[in-house]
Motif scaffolding. Structure first.
Motif, short mmCIF file in Angstrom:
data_model
loop_
_atom_site.label_atom_id
_atom_site.label_comp_id
_atom_site.label_asym_id
_atom_site.label_seq_id
_atom_site.Cartn_x
_atom_site.Cartn_y
_atom_site.Cartn_z
N LEU A 68 -7.73 10.15 -3.31
CA LEU A 68 -7.00 8.89 -3.45
C LEU A 68 -6.90 8.50 -4.91
N VAL A 70 -6.41 5.13 -7.18
CA VAL A 70 -6.46 3.66 -7.12
C VAL A 70 -5.99 3.12 -8.47
N LEU A 100 -3.41 3.80 -3.76
CA LEU A 100 -3.75 2.42 -3.42
C LEU A 100 -3.53 1.57 -4.66
N VAL A 220 0.40 -0.97 4.41
CA VAL A 220 0.38 0.49 4.43
C VAL A 220 1.78 1.01 4.70
N LEU A 250 -0.91 0.42 0.10
CA LEU A 250 -1.38 1.80 0.18
C LEU A 250 -0.20 2.68 0.57
#
Length: 253
Positions: A68, A70, A100, A220, A250
């Motif tokens: 992921l 961020v 994210l 999302v 996200l």
């Protein structure tokens, strides 16, 4: 730090400076991050890269075994942003990883709005659960949203279906109703407060409006990787949503 409450992971903190002579500025940023993170995590890796921020973030993401990315998102002048694009938009368009984007004050990601178009296989929910199970596991209240738009309506859909509620679409056996019913069944075993919702209109506008209409912690969405196709194609709305949604978002792949 909030994500660490529900998942075990080893973060890498990256800062990007545009020129090598700005290395000291990068070191100061990482030193501040270390003050916050070192007491929370057993191991944190700190890195500085030199170059254009979006290019270096994408390159780092592709070079490491990451799950992921961020990022934060700066607030800038709207017209300039529309012309140049944000770093977050450029990263989302080019990385193969989920992203994210943190907005507003950080808080636990409990109430989620999942925007499922049903256009991709595997579905957005399956990808979310497969790639980032710890984030979904942290949810207590989930709304699954589908936007009914004449522009993106499936072939053969009846005109009256474009005005139906989620419950009416499910009862009528419409393709969109089947999608919502499938998503709800997929989440039922997680013991969440579940809601199915339909909005009618332009996709970006309706998702942004729904995000603002309730106290969601996370929105999302899905996105295809940008392969140089025109931004106006219907299957790539992430570029606008990253800018227009006013809370944590996200982007799942």
């Amino acid at each position: 730090m909030l994500l660490a409450e529900s998942a075990t992971f080893k973060p890498t903190v990256l800062t990007v400076v545009k020129h090598a002579e700005e290395q000291q500025e990068g070191d100061e940023i990482l030193a501040h991050a270390a003050q916050l993170l070192d007491p929370v995590f057993d191991a944190v890796q700190y890195k500085t890269r030199v170059g254009q921020p979006w290019e270096e973030i994408v390159a780092e993401g592709e070079s490491g075994n990451y799950d992921l990315i961020v990022m934060g998102q700066r607030v800038s002048r709207p017209l300039l942003t529309r012309i140049r694009g944000l770093v977050t938009q450029k990263v989302v368009a080019r990385t193969t990883l989920p992203v994210l984007i943190a907005k507003r004050e950080a808080q636990p990601l409990r109430r989620m709005l999942i925007c499922d178009s049903g256009a991709k296989s595997p579905s957005l929910l399956k990808l979310f659960r497969m790639r980032l199970p710890a984030i979904l596991k942290n949810a207590t209240d989930v709304t699954v949203l589908h936007v009914m738009s004449q522009i993106s309506a499936a072939p053969g859909i009846r005109g009256e279906d474009l005005l139906f509620t989620a419950e009416q679409l499910i009862e009528a056996g419409a393709p969109e109703g089947a999608l919502l019913e499938q998503d709800m069944a997929y989440l039922e075993e997680m013991e969440l407060d579940l809601h199915a919702k339909v909005r009618h209109g332009l996709i970006v506008d309706e998702i942004a409006d729904e995000a603002r209409s309730d106290d969601y912690d996370l929105v999302v969405i899905g996105a295809h990787r940008d392969e140089g196709l025109p931004r106006f194609l219907l299957d790539d709305l992430a570029h606008e949503l990253v800018l227009d949604v006013d809370r944590a978002i996200l982007v799942v792949r």
